[in-house]
Every structure is written in C-alpha cells, then in structure tokens.
Design a protein around this motif. Sequence first.
Motif, PDB file in Angstrom:
ATOM      1  N   ALA A 419      -8.605 -17.663 -30.373  1.00 56.67           N
ATOM      2  CA  ALA A 419      -9.812 -18.196 -31.887  1.00 56.67           C
ATOM      3  C   ALA A 419      -8.352 -18.881 -32.783  1.00 56.67           C
ATOM      4  N   THR A 420      -8.108 -18.596 -32.850  1.00 52.65           N
ATOM      5  CA  THR A 420      -6.967 -18.995 -33.970  1.00 52.65           C
ATOM      6  C   THR A 420      -6.111 -20.650 -32.996  1.00 52.65           C
ATOM      7  N   LEU A 421      -5.688 -19.903 -31.597  1.00 49.45           N
ATOM      8  CA  LEU A 421      -4.940 -20.902 -31.085  1.00 49.45           C
ATOM      9  C   LEU A 421      -6.009 -22.551 -30.819  1.00 49.45           C
ATOM     10  N   PRO A 441       8.589 -17.155 -40.757  1.00 44.80           N
ATOM     11  CA  PRO A 441       8.309 -16.068 -41.434  1.00 44.80           C
ATOM     12  C   PRO A 441       7.250 -16.326 -42.164  1.00 44.80           C
ATOM     13  N   GLY A 442       6.210 -15.783 -41.750  1.00 47.23           N
ATOM     14  CA  GLY A 442       4.820 -15.669 -42.516  1.00 47.23           C
ATOM     15  C   GLY A 442       4.162 -16.543 -43.041  1.00 47.23           C
ATOM     16  N   GLU A 443       4.265 -18.177 -42.259  1.00 43.79           N
ATOM     17  CA  GLU A 443       3.987 -19.657 -42.138  1.00 43.79           C
ATOM     18  C   GLU A 443       3.061 -19.286 -41.264  1.00 43.79           C
ATOM     19  N   PRO A 451      -9.407 -20.567 -42.318  1.00 42.91           N
ATOM     20  CA  PRO A 451      -9.000 -20.634 -40.973  1.00 42.91           C
ATOM     21  C   PRO A 451      -7.839 -21.000 -40.919  1.00 42.91           C
ATOM     22  N   ASN A 452      -7.116 -21.757 -41.572  1.00 49.41           N
ATOM     23  CA  ASN A 452      -5.765 -22.741 -41.651  1.00 49.41           C
ATOM     24  C   ASN A 452      -4.634 -21.580 -42.060  1.00 49.41           C
ATOM     25  N   LEU A 453      -3.543 -22.046 -40.928  1.00 50.65           N
ATOM     26  CA  LEU A 453      -2.593 -21.553 -41.110  1.00 50.65           C
ATOM     27  C   LEU A 453      -1.412 -22.041 -42.135  1.00 50.65           C
TER      28      LEU A 453
END
Length: 530
Positions: A419-421, A441-443, A451-453
């Motif tokens: 779903a995120t991809l 890392p962590g991002e 829903p944002n990364l």
Amino acid sequence: MWNISWRDHLWQNLKQPWDVIVVGGGITGAGVLRLAVACGLKTLLLEAGDFSFGTSSRSSKLVHGGFRYLFNRQFDVTQESVRERQWMLKAAPHLVNPLAFMLPNFACYSIPTHMLGIGLVIYDLMGHTLKNHRLSPQRMRWEYPALNREGVLAGFRYYDASVDDSRLVLRILREAVAAGGTALSYARVERVLRNAAGAVCGVAVQDTSEPGNRSAEVQAKVIVNAAGPWSDDLRQQVGGKKRLRKLRGSHLVFPQAKFPLQEALTLFHPRDRRAMFMIPWEGVTIVGTTDTDHEPALERDSAEPFVSREEVEYLMEAVSFLLPGLRLQHTDVISSFAGLRPVIAGGAENPSKESRAHCLWQESGLITITGGKLTTFRVMAHQTVEAILTAVGGGKPPSKRSAVFDRLPPLPQSPLEHATLNYLRGRYGSETQALLDAAQPGELERIDCLPNLWAELRWAARAEGVQHLDDLLLRRVRLGVLLPEGARARLARIRAIVQSELGWSDERWQQEEHRYHEKWNKAYSPQPLT
C-alpha cells in the motif's frame, strides 16, 4: 532533474527559439505542455511562482463530475467531468483513487428523495457506471452515530475520486520534461512581445526566485495563456476585455482523530442549500468548499487568498448541522486554505450558479485557455494543442488516447508494504525507485499518522525544484496543511534532512523559516486575518 543548478542552466539557454511558450504552471498548463511535447513541439512552460502555486494546490482534492452541477442544469459540464474522472482512475492509479460518498437527505432540504435518486442514476450513467444505492435512515445512523437525527429521510452512497492536486501537477510536468519539454518556476511573464504586424511573438520574463534577478525576452511561434484566475491580466495586454469572475473556495482541515471518516459526506448547507463535502484525505478531514467573490482589494493586500472569518463560520455551521454528535469546535481546526477559481463570468447573481465550462480565445495570436475544472484538464489541453497546431501551420493533433501519464513501474523491491509502495508510485511514477534509494536510515518511516514518508522530503529537496521552504511543505509534501501549526514541531528533523540537499546556509534556513511561518499564519492558519 531540477537539482540545485537547474535554474542557472535553463536561464542560460532561455533565449533559443521555441515553438510554444505556455504561461502558467498549474494543471492546465501542465496538460498543455505534456500534449504539446507529445506532438513534437519544442515547448517551454513558465510559472510566476512555484509549480501548482495557485488554484492547482488549493482545490477540494476531488476528481469528480460535480453532482451539484446537475441541479444547475450544467449537463454538458457534468457529463464531460464524469467521463474524465473515469479516464483518470484508469490512467493514474494510486494517484487518483476511488472515493465513496454518502449523501443523506433531510426534510429541511425540500428535495424529494426520489429526485435525488434519479439525479444519481443520471450521474452514474454519464460515466457508464451504475454504482449508487439507497440507504435507510437506520443504516446511516448505525454507520454514523454522530449524524443529525432530525428530519433525516434517507440517503445514498455514490462514488467519485480523490487526488493530491499538487502532486498531480508535478507528475505531469516531470514526465513532460523527461519527454523533452522544459518547465521553469519563479519566472514571471511581465508582458507579451509583438511583431511588426501586431501579433504576439514572445514574452518578457523576470526571474522571481530572488529580488533583482535575471530577465529575458523569449521568442516563440505560439504563446499560450494558461494563467488560470489571472488569465485576464495577459489578455488585457492585447486588448481583451475582462471575462473572468474570480471565485474563492475555502476549506477547513481537521485531524482525523477528532473527525474520523471512512468515506466522504455530501450535504446541502442548511443556510443556502449549497452542496458541500467532508472528505477524508491524507490523514486529515477536509470540509469545503465555499463560493465567494474574491474582491480585488484582497489581492492587493495579500499575496495569497485566505479563508475569511465569515467562511469559517459558514463551514463550521455545516459541520454542526450534519454531525452534531462530534461536538467539533473552532479549536479543533488545524489549518485552512483557500484557492481562486477561474470562472467565466456569466452574470449569475449567485456565484455557485456560474457555469464551470471552459473557454478558448484567440486574440492577436495569444491563445487563452481558462475556466473549467481540475477534472477536465485533459479536454482543455487537447483543445489548446489543436489550436496551437493550426497556428503553426500543421502537425498531427493528439489523439484521445495520447498518453498524459507514463505507465507505472513494477512494484520496487522494498520491505515497505504494498500500500505504501503504491502510494509512492502514484505520486512519483518512474522515479519511485530513485526516491527509495536516496533514503537515509529511518527515512522510510511514516511521518506521524500521515501516509507520507520522511524520504519524500529528501527527494523533493534534491530533485524537485524547491526554491523556498513553503514550496516543500505546502506543495511537494503537504505537511503545512496536514500537521498542527504548519508542522512547526517537526521542523528540526525536516531541517536535518533537507538543508544540505538544498545547499542552504544557516542564515538562509532562518530566513526561509521566517518566510514560511509568515505565509502560513496569513493564508493557512485556523485563525483568518479578517
């Protein structure tokens, strides 16, 4: 694409001859650029501010036919919009997403329930679907315990679609540039140039990214005016009379924790029976929109439109009417936003009765495309490119099947959920893998409940032409409207991610923070200026 040095490179090469110059970097201009490039035309797009800065980042986030337009007898606009909605759902999956709407009917509306049902059947048939169905008062109360129980007669569930409007524009622009087009933000067209015969043959453009910067005169065979609500400004330079009525559409944003919705709600405002929506979007709930004449004095006093106190009360009144059980207060609002619509003036006393049809005018060689809706941008772009080809003396016009969106790449190899991809693929298309590869890392973690990364911030700063902090937080990654106080509590981490990517000194960062907070307080705060 659009890295730190992209602007310098473009300005050095701006004076080359062009087939087409498009003025305006919103959804209409982006669509024209995409199709003009597909026809083999050497095309330059110029935007006075950031891409999608105007109307195209401040919409109601819907791709829809406009069910209310049926009541205004705008049948052609509705049919065209519904069909374009169906096309966008197929052409841009995961960017344009199906969205269910519940429409309760109340006795105070004075609309017979069977008439609403007939209207929705017509609405569905226009898009060659038949998906709406009737809901009993008991079913609606069970699904929405906070729903107003006074005079509820029945309801309907029907379907439209939602979108991140700014990301829609960015994706079309970037795919157009990848196909050979050129787009430049913060490049304001000051005036049109005319040849000895009086026909428009170019533009004088000013770099607005920093005070006192570059300027140039650029020649082209055709100039397209796609400046949205500001299209009349350019038209008046060639003797065109004002044709547009600038209408302001305002919205309030609530956290979903306070205003939880699984689907959108449609209502008719108890004061004037105007159709409105409550929309779950990107981890928040949006309530809107209004239709208000935007007075010229407001534009002189403020660079951006903002929600008035009267509009806040109007929108809160709608919330209290439909869902009194939520007991929402003004203090629950986390942000607001307002956008101007380029509506063709038809003389209607009520702004909501004006037609949302588009128009194309040709005046002294200047092609203007304006009016319309975000949903109908492809129709507008097709009509414009056909006029361009006629003006340049030939060429194969774009077919109705001309690609506006590139096909999505396969799912990347990543531990992230599908779903995120898919969320990322819809917004970034073929650049999704590069975004993931750039993450530190962590991002790849989500930002709060959104829903944002975090990785989206790095990618935007590195490759998406960010010139100011408000570009990043209000249009690339929408944290400025999705988080309280414009994401003030997250600015330290945002700075750690993006400052080096942007190449900003500590002094520049402080300037940008000040600029951003000032803009947010004026145009996006829950507390309007007036």
